[in-house]
Design a protein around this motif. Structure first.
Motif, mmCIF file in Angstrom:
data_model
loop_
_atom_site.group_PDB
_atom_site.id
_atom_site.type_symbol
_atom_site.label_atom_id
_atom_site.label_comp_id
_atom_site.label_asym_id
_atom_site.label_seq_id
_atom_site.Cartn_x
_atom_site.Cartn_y
_atom_site.Cartn_z
ATOM 1 N N PRO A 121 -20.166 15.361 11.849
ATOM 2 C CA PRO A 121 -20.337 14.080 11.158
ATOM 3 C C PRO A 121 -19.031 13.535 10.591
ATOM 4 C CG PRO A 121 -22.086 15.600 10.555
ATOM 5 C CD PRO A 121 -21.090 16.398 11.350
ATOM 6 N N ILE A 178 -25.547 5.654 3.450
ATOM 7 C CA ILE A 178 -25.625 7.072 3.773
ATOM 8 C C ILE A 178 -24.243 7.621 4.139
ATOM 9 C CG2 ILE A 178 -26.685 8.824 5.268
ATOM 10 C CD1 ILE A 178 -28.604 7.382 3.343
ATOM 11 N N TYR A 179 -23.434 6.825 4.830
ATOM 12 C CA TYR A 179 -22.143 7.300 5.326
ATOM 13 C C TYR A 179 -20.945 6.828 4.518
ATOM 14 C CZ TYR A 179 -24.002 9.459 9.538
ATOM 15 O OH TYR A 179 -24.663 10.294 10.419
ATOM 16 N N GLN A 233 -24.567 10.182 15.848
ATOM 17 C CA GLN A 233 -24.302 11.384 16.630
ATOM 18 C C GLN A 233 -23.515 11.038 17.891
ATOM 19 O OE1 GLN A 233 -28.605 12.322 16.878
ATOM 20 N NE2 GLN A 233 -28.065 14.350 16.106
ATOM 21 N N GLY A 259 -29.400 13.394 8.106
ATOM 22 C CA GLY A 259 -28.151 12.695 7.841
ATOM 23 C C GLY A 259 -27.341 13.358 6.747
ATOM 24 N N SER A 296 -29.074 5.873 9.305
ATOM 25 C CA SER A 296 -29.414 7.191 8.778
ATOM 26 C C SER A 296 -28.673 8.331 9.455
ATOM 27 C CB SER A 296 -30.916 7.433 8.916
ATOM 28 O OG SER A 296 -31.636 6.553 8.095
ATOM 29 N N LEU A 297 -28.291 8.121 10.714
ATOM 30 C CA LEU A 297 -27.684 9.221 11.456
ATOM 31 C C LEU A 297 -26.823 8.660 12.578
ATOM 32 C CD1 LEU A 297 -27.683 12.349 11.719
ATOM 33 C CD2 LEU A 297 -29.549 12.107 13.366
#
Length: 283
Positions: A96, A280-281, A132, A259, A129-130
């Motif tokens: 991440p 979130i990030y 990848q 996440g 949220s995520l």
């Protein structure tokens, strides 16, 4: 989540969306409306002219200096992929921390058209949220993966159940043909009522759904990008002789446990991205 009926899930998602932030005075052009309609009807829409060749080259150049992990075999440690991947590995994921610094990725994830399409379908601002990026390998050790469901059930297509509403942005970072593990999905299947307590279908054994006419395998050059409703039945085909590298950005109504537990980076520039969507990030 134990509620699998797609109609009921849409009602629950609509209820929650009423209490979540929305973009005021959001304008949608004709092309975006067409994209929204395709995503609603088919469960997937290809994004034309979304990524440039230069962006793909810069992303690949950056990733070439980073190490991957096999999440199913953490004991293998970090390695440079695909060259030094362990023969037992089917997948290899970038970390991440490296993903959030990938050139152009945040800009692409926050592209106005993408966020407009998703907000229109969600009824509220989406949450990233995520994110990848991973390799799908060909030539992996078959004997080491006899218990791996991805390999042992090649006709099985599944739905994702991470949130009440979930859409993913996918981008191929390598050229993908029939032999290099193309992403496959069953058009319109996000509306199907599957048997009770079921989120997957084996297309080789199930004559009850119009699969044959709706099965699509996405092939194309690096840079091919699309949005997909994660409730559409989907899977990656097992690659025969080429590795595949792909990006997936997951948008949901609520944060996902997969996440980051806390933001990984500061905003590149003040007011560059929506703080709610990127909370979130980024901090």
């Amino acid at each position: 989540m134990t509620i699998l009926n797609p109609n009921l899930r849409r009602l629950i998602a609509y209820f929650f969306s009423c209490f979540l932030p929305k973009t005021r005075n959001r304008k949608i052009d004709i092309e975006t409306r067409k994209n929204i309609q395709s995503l609603q009807e088919d469960g997937l829409v290809v994004l034309d002219k979304f990524v440039t060749n230069t962006q793909i080259q810069e992303i690949r150049s950056y990733l070439s200096t980073k190490l991957c992990i096999d999440r199913h075999r953490p004991g293998n440690g970090k390695f440079s992929a695909p060259r030094f991947a362990h023969k037992s590995s089917i997948h290899a994921y970038y970390t991440p921390e490296d993903i959030v610094d990938t050139p152009h990725l945040l800009e692409l994830a926050n592209e106005t058209r993408v966020l407009s399409i998703i907000e229109n379908i969600f009824g509220a601002k989406p949450t990233i949220s995520l994110m990848q990026i991973w390799w799908l390998f060909s030539g992996f050790d078959v004997q080491a993966n006899l218990n791996e469901r991805y390999f042992t059930h090649p006709g099985e297509f599944h739905r994702d159940l991470d949130d009440w509403s979930e859409i993913k942005l996918f981008i191929y970072l390598t050229d993908v043909d029939e032999s290099s593990g193309p992403h496959a999905f069953i058009k319109k299947s996000h509306t199907w009522l599957l048997p009770p307590r079921t989120r997957d279908v084996d297309i080789d054994d199930n004559p009850n759904f119009p699969i044959e006419n709706n099965l699509i395998k996405l092939t194309g050059e690096a840079g091919l990008a699309w949005l997909e409703n994660s409730y559409v039945l989907h899977r990656s085909i097992i690659p025969k002789n080429k590795h595949r590298l792909i990006v997936a950005v997951t948008y949901t109504l609520f944060p996902l446990p997969l996440g980051p537990k806390k933001p990984l980076r500061a905003y590149p520039k003040p007011n560059q991205f929506n703080t709610y969507t990127n909370r979130i990030y980024l901090k």
